[in-house]
Structure formats: C-alpha cells, structure tokens
Design a protein around this motif. Sequence first.
Motif, PDB file in Angstrom:
ATOM      1  N   VAL A  19      -3.613  13.338   6.671  1.00 37.25           N
ATOM      2  CA  VAL A  19      -4.529  12.221   6.885  1.00 37.25           C
ATOM      3  C   VAL A  19      -5.198  12.327   8.246  1.00 37.25           C
ATOM      4  O   VAL A  19      -4.551  12.593   9.255  1.00 37.25           O
ATOM      5  N   PHE A  20      -6.513  12.172   8.248  1.00 37.84           N
ATOM      6  CA  PHE A  20      -7.320  12.030   9.460  1.00 37.84           C
ATOM      7  C   PHE A  20      -7.753  10.562   9.516  1.00 37.84           C
ATOM      8  O   PHE A  20      -8.316  10.053   8.536  1.00 37.84           O
ATOM      9  N   PHE A  21      -7.514   9.882  10.630  1.00 40.94           N
ATOM     10  CA  PHE A  21      -7.921   8.482  10.663  1.00 40.94           C
ATOM     11  C   PHE A  21      -8.468   8.086  12.040  1.00 40.94           C
ATOM     12  O   PHE A  21      -7.893   8.399  13.072  1.00 40.94           O
ATOM     13  N   VAL A  22      -9.636   7.437  11.991  1.00 42.36           N
ATOM     14  CA  VAL A  22     -10.279   6.911  13.190  1.00 42.36           C
ATOM     15  C   VAL A  22      -9.797   5.481  13.396  1.00 42.36           C
ATOM     16  O   VAL A  22      -9.812   4.677  12.464  1.00 42.36           O
TER      17      VAL A  22
ATOM     18  N   PHE B 191      -5.484  22.685  10.721  1.00 42.89           N
ATOM     19  CA  PHE B 191      -4.527  21.630  10.420  1.00 42.89           C
ATOM     20  C   PHE B 191      -3.725  22.026   9.184  1.00 42.89           C
ATOM     21  O   PHE B 191      -4.261  22.632   8.260  1.00 42.89           O
ATOM     22  N   VAL B 192      -2.452  21.663   9.185  1.00 38.31           N
ATOM     23  CA  VAL B 192      -1.566  22.037   8.084  1.00 38.31           C
ATOM     24  C   VAL B 192      -1.113  20.790   7.323  1.00 38.31           C
ATOM     25  O   VAL B 192      -1.262  19.659   7.795  1.00 38.31           O
ATOM     26  N   ARG B 193      -0.565  21.030   6.155  1.00 38.98           N
ATOM     27  CA  ARG B 193      -0.166  19.950   5.259  1.00 38.98           C
ATOM     28  C   ARG B 193       0.826  18.992   5.936  1.00 38.98           C
ATOM     29  O   ARG B 193       1.763  19.422   6.614  1.00 38.98           O
ATOM     30  N   GLY B 194       0.595  17.698   5.753  1.00 37.44           N
ATOM     31  CA  GLY B 194       1.519  16.687   6.259  1.00 37.44           C
ATOM     32  C   GLY B 194       1.201  16.148   7.632  1.00 37.44           C
ATOM     33  O   GLY B 194       1.821  15.174   8.076  1.00 37.44           O
ATOM     34  N   GLU B 195       0.215  16.756   8.319  1.00 38.01           N
ATOM     35  CA  GLU B 195      -0.112  16.251   9.653  1.00 38.01           C
ATOM     36  C   GLU B 195      -0.862  14.923   9.552  1.00 38.01           C
ATOM     37  O   GLU B 195      -1.607  14.670   8.604  1.00 38.01           O
ATOM     38  N   LYS B 196      -0.651  14.078  10.568  1.00 38.65           N
ATOM     39  CA  LYS B 196      -1.327  12.787  10.658  1.00 38.65           C
ATOM     40  C   LYS B 196      -2.135  12.786  11.946  1.00 38.65           C
ATOM     41  O   LYS B 196      -1.560  12.711  13.033  1.00 38.65           O
ATOM     42  N   ILE B 197      -3.443  12.895  11.805  1.00 38.13           N
ATOM     43  CA  ILE B 197      -4.319  13.129  12.952  1.00 38.13           C
ATOM     44  C   ILE B 197      -5.077  11.853  13.293  1.00 38.13           C
ATOM     45  O   ILE B 197      -5.924  11.396  12.520  1.00 38.13           O
ATOM     46  N   ALA B 198      -4.765  11.256  14.435  1.00 38.76           N
ATOM     47  CA  ALA B 198      -5.475  10.069  14.914  1.00 38.76           C
ATOM     48  C   ALA B 198      -6.697  10.513  15.713  1.00 38.76           C
ATOM     49  O   ALA B 198      -6.579  11.335  16.625  1.00 38.76           O
ATOM     50  N   ILE B 199      -7.866   9.981  15.370  1.00 39.19           N
ATOM     51  CA  ILE B 199      -9.122  10.346  16.036  1.00 39.19           C
ATOM     52  C   ILE B 199      -9.525   9.177  16.942  1.00 39.19           C
ATOM     53  O   ILE B 199      -9.796   8.075  16.454  1.00 39.19           O
ATOM     54  N   LEU B 200      -9.547   9.427  18.235  1.00 35.99           N
ATOM     55  CA  LEU B 200      -9.699   8.354  19.213  1.00 35.99           C
ATOM     56  C   LEU B 200     -10.917   8.582  20.101  1.00 35.99           C
ATOM     57  O   LEU B 200     -11.352   9.716  20.294  1.00 35.99           O
ATOM     58  N   GLY B 201     -11.427   7.497  20.657  1.00 31.52           N
ATOM     59  CA  GLY B 201     -12.526   7.604  21.618  1.00 31.52           C
ATOM     60  C   GLY B 201     -13.404   6.374  21.574  1.00 31.52           C
ATOM     61  O   GLY B 201     -13.376   5.593  20.622  1.00 31.52           O
TER      62      GLY B 201
ATOM     63  N   ILE C  89       0.844  -1.192   0.000  1.00 28.39           N
ATOM     64  CA  ILE C  89       0.000   0.000   0.000  1.00 28.39           C
ATOM     65  C   ILE C  89       0.882   1.245   0.000  1.00 28.39           C
ATOM     66  O   ILE C  89       1.715   1.414   0.896  1.00 28.39           O
ATOM     67  N   ARG C  90       0.694   2.095  -1.005  1.00 28.99           N
ATOM     68  CA  ARG C  90       1.384   3.387  -1.033  1.00 28.99           C
ATOM     69  C   ARG C  90       0.397   4.421  -1.570  1.00 28.99           C
ATOM     70  O   ARG C  90      -0.104   4.289  -2.694  1.00 28.99           O
ATOM     71  N   PHE C  91       0.128   5.447  -0.774  1.00 27.00           N
ATOM     72  CA  PHE C  91      -0.773   6.515  -1.187  1.00 27.00           C
ATOM     73  C   PHE C  91       0.051   7.659  -1.769  1.00 27.00           C
ATOM     74  O   PHE C  91       0.853   8.265  -1.062  1.00 27.00           O
ATOM     75  N   ASP C  92      -0.153   7.937  -3.039  1.00 27.30           N
ATOM     76  CA  ASP C  92       0.526   9.056  -3.707  1.00 27.30           C
ATOM     77  C   ASP C  92      -0.374  10.280  -3.582  1.00 27.30           C
ATOM     78  O   ASP C  92      -1.537  10.242  -4.008  1.00 27.30           O
TER      79      ASP C  92
ATOM     80  N   ILE D 283      -2.959  -4.617   7.989  1.00 27.39           N
ATOM     81  CA  ILE D 283      -2.916  -3.478   8.917  1.00 27.39           C
ATOM     82  C   ILE D 283      -1.498  -2.937   9.015  1.00 27.39           C
ATOM     83  O   ILE D 283      -1.274  -1.721   9.043  1.00 27.39           O
ATOM     84  N   SER D 284      -0.515  -3.843   9.058  1.00 28.10           N
ATOM     85  CA  SER D 284       0.883  -3.413   9.111  1.00 28.10           C
ATOM     86  C   SER D 284       1.263  -2.633   7.855  1.00 28.10           C
ATOM     87  O   SER D 284       1.947  -1.602   7.925  1.00 28.10           O
ATOM     88  N   ALA D 285       0.788  -3.120   6.692  1.00 29.56           N
ATOM     89  CA  ALA D 285       1.067  -2.410   5.432  1.00 29.56           C
ATOM     90  C   ALA D 285       0.393  -1.045   5.411  1.00 29.56           C
ATOM     91  O   ALA D 285       0.958  -0.057   4.922  1.00 29.56           O
ATOM     92  N   LEU D 286      -0.834  -0.958   5.956  1.00 29.09           N
ATOM     93  CA  LEU D 286      -1.547   0.323   6.020  1.00 29.09           C
ATOM     94  C   LEU D 286      -0.816   1.296   6.931  1.00 29.09           C
ATOM     95  O   LEU D 286      -0.698   2.488   6.618  1.00 29.09           O
ATOM     96  N   ARG D 287      -0.308   0.792   8.031  1.00 29.99           N
ATOM     97  CA  ARG D 287       0.448   1.648   8.959  1.00 29.99           C
ATOM     98  C   ARG D 287       1.643   2.278   8.249  1.00 29.99           C
ATOM     99  O   ARG D 287       1.895   3.487   8.359  1.00 29.99           O
ATOM    100  N   GLU D 288       2.390   1.469   7.511  1.00 25.58           N
ATOM    101  CA  GLU D 288       3.551   1.980   6.789  1.00 25.58           C
ATOM    102  C   GLU D 288       3.142   2.988   5.717  1.00 25.58           C
ATOM    103  O   GLU D 288       3.852   3.970   5.469  1.00 25.58           O
ATOM    104  N   ALA D 289       1.975   2.733   5.083  1.00 29.84           N
ATOM    105  CA  ALA D 289       1.507   3.651   4.043  1.00 29.84           C
ATOM    106  C   ALA D 289       1.152   5.015   4.620  1.00 29.84           C
ATOM    107  O   ALA D 289       1.479   6.051   4.032  1.00 29.84           O
ATOM    108  N   ILE D 290       0.474   5.024   5.765  1.00 26.35           N
ATOM    109  CA  ILE D 290       0.118   6.298   6.406  1.00 26.35           C
ATOM    110  C   ILE D 290       1.376   7.014   6.874  1.00 26.35           C
ATOM    111  O   ILE D 290       1.517   8.237   6.746  1.00 26.35           O
ATOM    112  N   GLU D 291       2.323   6.243   7.394  1.00 27.38           N
ATOM    113  CA  GLU D 291       3.570   6.821   7.896  1.00 27.38           C
ATOM    114  C   GLU D 291       4.349   7.515   6.776  1.00 27.38           C
ATOM    115  O   GLU D 291       4.941   8.582   6.981  1.00 27.38           O
ATOM    116  N   SER D 292       4.338   6.944   5.565  1.00 23.07           N
ATOM    117  CA  SER D 292       5.125   7.508   4.459  1.00 23.07           C
ATOM    118  C   SER D 292       4.329   8.484   3.596  1.00 23.07           C
ATOM    119  O   SER D 292       4.900   9.127   2.708  1.00 23.07           O
TER     120      SER D 292
END
Length: 532
Positions: free
Chosen positions: A484-487, A339-349, A304-307, A470-479
Amino acid sequence: MITVSEVSKGFAGRMLFDNVTCSFNPGIRYGLTGPNGAGKSTFMKILIGAEETDYGHVSRPKRTAWLRQDHYAFDQHKVLDVVIMGNVRLWDAIQKKEEIYIRAEFTDADNEALGDLECVVAEEDGYVAEAEAAKLLIGVGLPMDLHGGLMSELQGDRKLRVLLAQALFGGPDALLLDEPTNHLDMDAIRWLQEFLNDYSGTLVVISHDRRFLNDVCTMIADIDFETIIQYPGNYDDMVRQKSQLRGKVEKENSAKDKKIEQLREFISKFGAGTRASQTRSREKQIERLRPDEVKRSNIARPFIRFDSGEPSGKDVVDIRGLSAAYDDHKIFTNLHTRFVRGEKIAILGPSGMGKTTFCRALVGELTPSAGEIRWGHNVRIGYFSEDHRESIAPGKTVFTWLHDQRPTMNQQDVRAILGRMLFSGEDGAKPTATLSGGEAARLMMCKLIIMQYNVLVLDEPTNHLDLESISALREAIESYEGTVFFVTHDRDLASVGNRILAYPEPGKLLDYTGTLEEYLAWYDLQHAKAVS
C-alpha cells in the motif's frame, strides 16, 4: 471562560443539542468530538456567535478568536495585515492612526486622539506586531517572501494558513479552531501543537487528527445523546471512559434483569396464595429495579478489511530515473527505487509538493517527464484518488453502483459489505449524486474491499472521514497483506508505514526505509545540523 446555558439546536428536523449547559474554562484545552453529522461545526459556530440557537444562550470573553473559513474575505489585504487583524483592538487603533496622519493639518482633538491611540498600540504590543505576525506565519509554513504580498496571490491552502495565524495572533482569551491541521504539513502540525500546549486561555478545537487531539487536549467535550458530555484527558482517554461507563451500566442492568426474573418467578408461584403481601412487596422491588435506559450512541465505526486476494510477485514495482515537472516547477527528479510485496509506504509532504502527481504517475494517469515505472508479476492496483468523488457515477443507487463494479458477486455479499461500511438497508437505495463527502469515501472503500486488489494507492483517504472511520482505516492498512502507498497528513495513520516517501524540500523526493518516528528523528537531526 465560555459558558453555555440551556442551549438547544435542531437542523433539518433533527435535534442536535437539547438543553445543553456546560462551561469551557481557561487553562484547559478541549477537543470537541463526535461523528460526522453530530453537529460539531454547528456547535462551534454557536460558540463563536455565528449561528443562532433555538433556545438558550452563550457567553464568551470579549477577546475570542476563531479560525475563519472564508479565505476570500481578505483578498485585497496584505498577508501580514490579515494576521494583525486577529487583534481587533490593535488593528482598529492602527487604522484610526493612519486616518489622522493622512490629513493635511492636525487639530488639538486629533493630537489628543493620537495620544490615546498610541497608548492602545503600546498596550497591545503593536510595535512588534509585524515581527510576531511573521513568526506565526513561518510557524504555519508560509515562506517569508510571501508575507508582503496580497492574499489574492495565494493558493487556497496557503490562505487557510494565514487565517490560522490570524486566529493565533494577539493572545486571545479564548481560541476556537475548526480543523486547524487541514492543509498543514507535519512540521507545521508539530509547531501548532507546541504553540497550543503553551496557550493559557480557553481552547476548543475540532480535529480528525487523533494524534493531534491526544497530544494537545486535556479534556474532551463529546457530542452524543443530543448533549455535550465532558471527559477528562485526551481522545483515547475519552473512548476508554465512554466504553467503561457503558459497560458498567450494561453489567448493572444484567444483574437487575436476573434479580427481576427471580422476583417474577416468586410472584408467579405465590401470587394467588397466602403470600399476597410478600408478592406485593416484590412487585414494588421490580419497579425500583427497572434497568437504566442505555441510549443508543451516535458513534458508529465501520469495519474495514482489505483482502488482497491472489498475491503479487515479491518485486512489486521498479522505478528507474523517474522525473516529473509542472511547467517550470520540478516535482521530483531522477528517482530510483523499488518496492516489494507487503511494504506500507507513507507519502508525506506539504500541500502542493507533488504527492498526488507521484500517485497519478504510479497508476498510469500521468506520464512522467522522464524515467519509467515497471510493475511486477500479477499486480492488481486499486486507486483511491484525492478527487474520488468523480469516480462515482451519478444516476445510480449506492447498491447498483457497487454491484456494477463486480457483477459476478452475490448481491447479499455486496449488501453485507455496505452494512459493514455503515450503509444500512435503506442507504443502499440512496442516489450516488446525493452522497456526503464521508459517504462517498466509504463507498470507494467498499469498492477496494470487493475488488481484492493486491496493491493499493490511497491519496488522502482520511479526507471527510470521522475519527472512528480513520481509526478503522488505520487498522485495515496495518493488517493488509498486500502493498500500500498512502498519502496522508494524519500522523497516527502515517505511523503505520514501514517506509517513507517524503518531500523535505521542493523538488526533492526522499526514500527513507523506516517508521515515521524514525524518519522524524532523522529529519530533526539533519535540520539541526543544517542550522548549526
């Protein structure tokens, strides 16, 4: 101890397990792993006794508890009673006592039976049963004011929490849990983790939460090659050992191949001459050197790679005075943030707090009660909704649906992306209506890949995914270079976030700049201050 003896089980013409013999011992916490479709839940049902084997048998302790999946089965019972039912011997004694007490007169036999039943209640700590049940319910995140009500009054996710408490109640000798962290918030997951780490019986647990498996398990029972292979350590230890074992066999096979080639050259050169006895000796060596068969593992990991394509402006979104409510229930009030470009926002609860409502407001599917959302320059939003299955139109094949999302894209490029996401050539012709939950999730991610959005909003993207995905998705979000906003309830995935939006309490949405670990440390400190 749970003992599995020569168990075989097939399903839909495919062998899941073939002649499996293994044991699960007290004091060891086993993680049962394998990709979607490997047969984890089927094997768990076999351990429980809810699924018949084709061959072989399973022996288990009399006091074996498991997480039940039918959350409508107890609708007519009080919540506290459902938990106490987890100790069958105690519950039966309580029921028989009540049957005797409602009689107008007691016989000598009744009095004798009551004495025996009181002994059972005492042996099973029945006089503190309600207090222990309440403690478990609070641990899994069910408020005290719901303990006395009926199960039918609870929403589905809360029913599952009650059933989890039921499985944990009464100190069973063996505990079998299939996805116990589903619908739990992070506080409840951390509580469960501590509870299981103190548990002294035989534990077998299935989970898609990698960090949970790493923090709880001391042994992994991995379903692969139509059998169960046990590895000491946690999930990451298993992956490392499995890779090393395969690498060792492949290295040994390479050396054998090289030696065999040398022997064949000798035979070819001297086979018809005076060295016939030497060539026969080398032919025997070749037979002995046959490389070990390296079976094809059923573990497959998507790539998984998000361009993000053309980037957005630096300021991605400005939120001013945002409020949302459902009937009289406030979800969040007067939220001001940007929010600014490049932030990775985890939505928890916890479930039901309003995480999906926030996502829907972000992408314009829901009109907030008050306030506004201003998106910045050149923002292109990709949305993975919690009910994403509805976004995949029926009546098409996997390939045609994906190609329709971007008709100008080369067909070979579309097929290449499908291949990266584990849709082989023939899978492209699969009707969209027949997709499994995991396949539907991977197909939606294919869409996010080809559309090259520079902002992603992902609502529970790990639902239906196996650990490797899930591990592949984690790496994709990281790179990912976009925003990205993700619940998520998955702590390993949440740890990628560099900013946290969390619901520490109903109606309050907190914006915390920092990582998950920093947020949890801050949260624990605030909670400790409040208690003191």
